[in-house]
Design an enzyme around this catalytic site. Sequence first.
Site, mmCIF file in Angstrom:
data_model
loop_
_atom_site.group_PDB
_atom_site.id
_atom_site.type_symbol
_atom_site.label_atom_id
_atom_site.label_comp_id
_atom_site.label_asym_id
_atom_site.label_seq_id
_atom_site.Cartn_x
_atom_site.Cartn_y
_atom_site.Cartn_z
ATOM 1 N N ASP A 1 -8.828 -25.700 -17.144
ATOM 2 C CA ASP A 1 -8.331 -26.360 -15.937
ATOM 3 C C ASP A 1 -8.693 -27.839 -16.009
ATOM 4 O O ASP A 1 -9.863 -28.198 -16.130
ATOM 5 C CB ASP A 1 -8.966 -25.726 -14.700
ATOM 6 C CG ASP A 1 -8.194 -26.036 -13.422
ATOM 7 O OD1 ASP A 1 -7.330 -26.928 -13.466
ATOM 8 O OD2 ASP A 1 -8.468 -25.387 -12.394
ATOM 9 N N ASP B 1 -1.627 -28.134 -14.793
ATOM 10 C CA ASP B 1 -2.978 -28.484 -15.236
ATOM 11 C C ASP B 1 -3.864 -27.271 -15.533
ATOM 12 O O ASP B 1 -5.085 -27.385 -15.594
ATOM 13 C CB ASP B 1 -3.657 -29.359 -14.180
ATOM 14 C CG ASP B 1 -3.765 -28.681 -12.823
ATOM 15 O OD1 ASP B 1 -3.268 -27.545 -12.664
ATOM 16 O OD2 ASP B 1 -4.347 -29.288 -11.905
ATOM 17 N N GLU B 2 -3.240 -26.128 -15.748
ATOM 18 C CA GLU B 2 -4.018 -24.886 -15.882
ATOM 19 C C GLU B 2 -3.427 -24.004 -16.978
ATOM 20 O O GLU B 2 -2.224 -23.792 -17.043
ATOM 21 C CB GLU B 2 -3.994 -24.157 -14.534
ATOM 22 C CG GLU B 2 -4.918 -22.981 -14.422
ATOM 23 C CD GLU B 2 -4.867 -22.369 -13.029
ATOM 24 O OE1 GLU B 2 -5.704 -21.507 -12.755
ATOM 25 O OE2 GLU B 2 -3.979 -22.732 -12.220
#
Length: 381
Positions: free
Chosen positions: A12, A105-106
């Site tokens: 993350d 973003d993960e």
Amino acid sequence: MNSPQRIIAHFDLDSFFVSVEIINNPSLKGLPVIVGGQERGVVSTCNYEARKFGVHSAMPSSKARQLCPQGIFLKGNYAEYSKYSKWVTDIIASEAPLFEKASVDEFYIDLTGMDKFFKPLQWTINLRERITKETGLPISFGLASNKMMAKMATNQAKPNGYLQIPFGKEKDFLSPLPASEIPGVGAQSKLILQAMGIHTINDIYKAGEAALEERLGKMGTDLYYKSQGLHTGEVSPYHEAKSISSENTFQENISDIKFLNAELVRLTEKICYELRKDAKVAGCVAIKLRFADFETITRQTTIPYTCADDEVIPMVKALFDKTYKKGTPIRLLGVKLSELTEDAVQTSLFSDVEKKNDLYKAIDNVKDRFGKAFVKRASSN
């Protein structure tokens, strides 16, 4: 034959949008930075300096300004966020045997069975270091026996750290954590749990499956198993985002600029409608022109992730203006959206889009009922 022990990593990017802003403007480092908190909008991302004042994502901007009047409020540069997200994705794709891009973003990486060839923890540390070295972005990860545990490990490792939960130690890790740390426990279910005297994950386990199911239905059963660290979600293989496009080959070559602009609007409205039907947003738009002599030109640009006609149409027209040779007859005109993702939540927090989403939902319902051509933008007539 027993299945191999699952090994899942969860990555993350820390305060992703703010991190990109700081890379592009280092003078922001150490200051409370808030992205998305415009006049009537809500906060999308804030860094840890802002969080110390109680600011958090999805908070109304007015509240964020009250809590942190000295904060640096930024509108957001979505094209840059898209570029950095793709950069990290490309790095992971070059290293990982199987990964899933869960959002901009993960990421989840399935390393099951790879412990025969390397040490998973060290491999994941090396990948994290490469991402940070090449992009400059801080990133945290968790390593565990399933997706849920890996994500929860990441949450505990933040900011800019990592944590491995040894196999068999899941319950030990979970027990003291607040019940709300389990993914899926929202404000309403948290209140119900508190009313049952449940405050920690260990309390969930001790309450038992029957009591939880009685109060929370199927979710109660789900929470009971999650409280033991049990989760069966699979890492979905990532594929390069597909595109959605529409084009029109004219019966005769066209140079009427008013007609061509109207056709661009029509094509864009069509694919945006289809995008919304798929519950996706796009991060890149392209146009395609084929002239009378069959010369074909395509031009594209990154855009803020969106599925809204009014946000894509100006980009399409700008590309057309840069590409079109004035007065030259056109044989074919096309519009394409790519870098598709289902991660619309973060991107929709930047502006006051709730009313806009309702508007498009109403428009799409009319189109579904009476046909796509029933509702048209004024400029497309």
